[in-house]
Write a protein that holds these residues in place. Structure first.
Motif, PDB file in Angstrom:
ATOM      1  N   GLY A  78       0.788  -1.224   0.000  1.00  6.28           N
ATOM      2  CA  GLY A  78       0.000   0.000   0.000  1.00  6.28           C
ATOM      3  C   GLY A  78       0.819   1.272   0.000  1.00  6.28           C
ATOM      4  O   GLY A  78       0.266   2.377   0.114  1.00  6.28           O
ATOM      5  N   ILE A  79       2.143   1.141  -0.145  1.00  6.43           N
ATOM      6  CA  ILE A  79       3.000   2.332  -0.221  1.00  6.43           C
ATOM      7  C   ILE A  79       2.741   3.009  -1.563  1.00  6.43           C
ATOM      8  O   ILE A  79       2.844   2.377  -2.612  1.00  6.43           O
ATOM      9  N   PRO A  80       2.416   4.299  -1.571  1.00  7.37           N
ATOM     10  CA  PRO A  80       1.973   4.931  -2.830  1.00  7.37           C
ATOM     11  C   PRO A  80       3.077   5.299  -3.799  1.00  7.37           C
ATOM     12  O   PRO A  80       2.810   5.478  -4.990  1.00  7.37           O
ATOM     13  N   ALA A  81       4.328   5.437  -3.320  1.00  8.33           N
ATOM     14  CA  ALA A  81       5.379   5.942  -4.217  1.00  8.33           C
ATOM     15  C   ALA A  81       6.727   5.358  -3.855  1.00  8.33           C
ATOM     16  O   ALA A  81       7.024   5.064  -2.691  1.00  8.33           O
ATOM     17  N   ILE A  82       7.558   5.211  -4.881  1.00  5.84           N
ATOM     18  CA  ILE A  82       8.932   4.752  -4.724  1.00  5.84           C
ATOM     19  C   ILE A  82       9.825   5.795  -5.382  1.00  5.84           C
ATOM     20  O   ILE A  82       9.468   6.372  -6.413  1.00  5.84           O
ATOM     21  N   CYS A  83      10.957   6.098  -4.769  1.00  7.46           N
ATOM     22  CA  CYS A  83      11.832   7.163  -5.267  1.00  7.46           C
ATOM     23  C   CYS A  83      13.175   6.556  -5.665  1.00  7.46           C
ATOM     24  O   CYS A  83      13.784   5.817  -4.879  1.00  7.46           O
ATOM     25  N   LEU A  84      13.648   6.868  -6.870  1.00  5.91           N
ATOM     26  CA  LEU A  84      14.839   6.235  -7.438  1.00  5.91           C
ATOM     27  C   LEU A  84      16.076   7.117  -7.314  1.00  5.91           C
ATOM     28  O   LEU A  84      16.036   8.314  -7.619  1.00  5.91           O
ATOM     29  N   PHE A  85      17.183   6.484  -6.894  1.00  4.90           N
ATOM     30  CA  PHE A  85      18.480   7.148  -6.844  1.00  4.90           C
ATOM     31  C   PHE A  85      19.507   6.224  -7.503  1.00  4.90           C
ATOM     32  O   PHE A  85      19.695   5.091  -7.060  1.00  4.90           O
ATOM     33  N   PRO A  86      20.180   6.686  -8.558  1.00  2.00           N
ATOM     34  CA  PRO A  86      21.080   5.800  -9.299  1.00  2.00           C
ATOM     35  C   PRO A  86      22.507   5.781  -8.748  1.00  2.00           C
ATOM     36  O   PRO A  86      23.040   6.806  -8.297  1.00  2.00           O
ATOM     37  N   ALA A 122       3.340   5.248  -7.952  1.00  3.83           N
ATOM     38  CA  ALA A 122       3.948   6.498  -8.408  1.00  3.83           C
ATOM     39  C   ALA A 122       5.464   6.376  -8.336  1.00  3.83           C
ATOM     40  O   ALA A 122       6.012   5.914  -7.327  1.00  3.83           O
ATOM     41  N   VAL A 123       6.126   6.777  -9.414  1.00  8.74           N
ATOM     42  CA  VAL A 123       7.590   6.773  -9.455  1.00  8.74           C
ATOM     43  C   VAL A 123       8.068   8.212  -9.312  1.00  8.74           C
ATOM     44  O   VAL A 123       7.690   9.092 -10.082  1.00  8.74           O
ATOM     45  N   MET A 124       8.895   8.420  -8.289  1.00 13.47           N
ATOM     46  CA  MET A 124       9.529   9.710  -8.070  1.00 13.47           C
ATOM     47  C   MET A 124      10.991   9.600  -8.452  1.00 13.47           C
ATOM     48  O   MET A 124      11.627   8.561  -8.212  1.00 13.47           O
ATOM     49  N   THR A 125      11.537  10.640  -9.056  1.00 18.01           N
ATOM     50  CA  THR A 125      12.933  10.635  -9.478  1.00 18.01           C
ATOM     51  C   THR A 125      13.672  11.811  -8.855  1.00 18.01           C
ATOM     52  O   THR A 125      13.064  12.793  -8.419  1.00 18.01           O
ATOM     53  N   ASP A 126      14.971  11.703  -8.847  1.00 19.95           N
ATOM     54  CA  ASP A 126      15.835  12.756  -8.308  1.00 19.95           C
ATOM     55  C   ASP A 126      16.359  13.596  -9.466  1.00 19.95           C
ATOM     56  O   ASP A 126      16.888  13.054 -10.442  1.00 19.95           O
ATOM     57  N   VAL A 127      16.198  14.905  -9.356  1.00 20.49           N
ATOM     58  CA  VAL A 127      16.728  15.810 -10.376  1.00 20.49           C
ATOM     59  C   VAL A 127      17.884  16.591  -9.758  1.00 20.49           C
ATOM     60  O   VAL A 127      17.687  17.587  -9.058  1.00 20.49           O
ATOM     61  N   ALA A 128      19.071  16.106  -9.979  1.00 19.61           N
ATOM     62  CA  ALA A 128      20.311  16.740  -9.522  1.00 19.61           C
ATOM     63  C   ALA A 128      21.441  16.090 -10.296  1.00 19.61           C
ATOM     64  O   ALA A 128      21.332  14.943 -10.738  1.00 19.61           O
ATOM     65  N   LEU A 129      22.554  16.782 -10.433  1.00 22.21           N
ATOM     66  CA  LEU A 129      23.623  16.300 -11.302  1.00 22.21           C
ATOM     67  C   LEU A 129      24.685  15.492 -10.569  1.00 22.21           C
ATOM     68  O   LEU A 129      25.571  14.922 -11.215  1.00 22.21           O
ATOM     69  N   ASP A 130      24.627  15.404  -9.241  1.00 21.79           N
ATOM     70  CA  ASP A 130      25.724  14.772  -8.511  1.00 21.79           C
ATOM     71  C   ASP A 130      25.982  13.305  -8.878  1.00 21.79           C
ATOM     72  O   ASP A 130      27.126  12.879  -8.866  1.00 21.79           O
TER      73      ASP A 130
END
Length: 333
Positions: A78-86, A122-130
């Motif tokens: 039931g977790i609504p979103a997962i956030c990706l970090f590469p 829902a897929v959340m992504t990270d917007v940063a250049l590091d």
């Protein structure tokens, strides 16, 4: 603020409503639910592999196939979103950070795979250049300076690539000036008007990020520090100015990062703007709870739950936390 009226003792006995679990439940002011959780996960190249992150017990980098499994697990809980970090191959890191907006970079491949297999999460992504920067910074570095406007141009390209891959929520964590407005304008022009922006609006230059940088392979790459663009931990009013700016530029939701050391900021942001407000229980917070729990110095599970209800008490609508699946199981009984 309400002005509570309380009769003098013994007409008022504050312990009356603490006498039983049933009464305590009826008087409880804040509730943590599975719907409050966003689960951050780390994705790496390869197949059918997991690599533990030593400074984050219980957390591992996952290949795309395992990230898809994690998304299924999250959805089932039931977790609504997962956030990706590469975790990006160091060979792909450059001065110009070109891999950040490659259609087939790790984050975009993982996004497409998740949306194909578990379309409802829902897929959340990270917007940063590091993750893509040979210097380890969130923006492009020229002559030792993190340049703002050129970085924003790169971040916009990154945001568009992530939206094209199917991301539902973009999480600009870079703290460059003007990036929210630039991203929102570009998303609208490209037909991605429904993609949400959860801005890291008040992100502090914190020592609590250390284990995360290990997890994404940025610790060794970082040259200098991030104090010229992330917030001074001594500042509070500045956070409100930054949040107000990002909302005015088109952010749908805002975030305070780190979490527990900045609950006062969460409360001020929610009270001032009333916008959807989130906090990130960052890697250092997670590692401290896990480390103290492993030593038997605290009750790990109880402290985990207490730390999360604190975010709700401070006005947060949701929390990014590495504890998400564990908490979801507890909440489901």
């Amino acid at each position: 603020m309400p002005n509570p009226i309380t009769a003098p003792f013994p007409a008022t006995r504050m312990r009356r409503l603490k006498r039983s679990a049933a009464l305590r439940g009826l008087a409880q002011e804040n509730v943590l639910t599975v719907q409050d959780l966003i689960w951050p996960v780390f994705v790496m190249d390869g197949e059918d592999a997991q690599t533990p992150v030593p400074s984050m017990p219980g957390v591992a980098r996952l290949t795309v196939d395992h990230v898809v499994e994690a998304a299924r697990e999250a959805h089932d809980l039931g977790i609504p979103a997962i956030c990706l970090f590469p975790y990006t191959d160091p060979k792909l890191k450059t001065q110009g950070c070109e891999e950040a907006w490659s259609r087939d970079n790790l984050s975009n491949r993982a996004t497409r795979a998740i949306k194909a297999a578990v379309p409802d999460i829902a897929v959340m992504t990270d917007v940063a250049l590091d993750p893509y920067n040979i210097n380890g910074h969130d923006g492009i570095v020229r002559d030792g300076v993190i340049v703002n406007d050129e970085s924003v141009e790169a971040l916009v390209k990154m945001a568009l690539a992530q939206a094209e891959a199917g991301a539902d929520i973009l999480g600009p964590s870079d703290m460059m000036d003007g990036r929210i407005g630039a991203m929102r304008t570009a998303l609208e022009a490209a037909g991605h008007q429904d993609v949400a922006i959860l801005s890291y609006a008040a992100k502090y230059a914190s020592a609590f990020y250390g284990p995360f940088r290990d997890a994404v392979g940025a610790s060794g790459a970082l040259v200098g520090d991030k104090k010229t663009y992330q917030m001074n931990p001594a500042n509070s009013d500045e956070a409100l100015r930054l949040v107000g700016r990002d909302l005015a530029e088109g952010a749908d939701m805002v975030m305070v990062k780190p979490g527990l050391p900045y609950l006062d900021i969460c409360r001020r942001v929610k009270d001032q703007f009333g916008a959807p407000t989130y906090a990130y229980q960052v890697s250092g917070e997670y590692a401290m709870i896990m480390g103290a729990g492993a030593q038997g110095w605290i009750n790990e599970e109880q402290v985990m739950m207490e730390s999360l209800i604190a975010f709700k008490r401070a006005g947060c609508d949701g929390i990014l936390t590495y504890f998400a699946p564990r908490v979801a199981r507890l909440l489901r009984g």
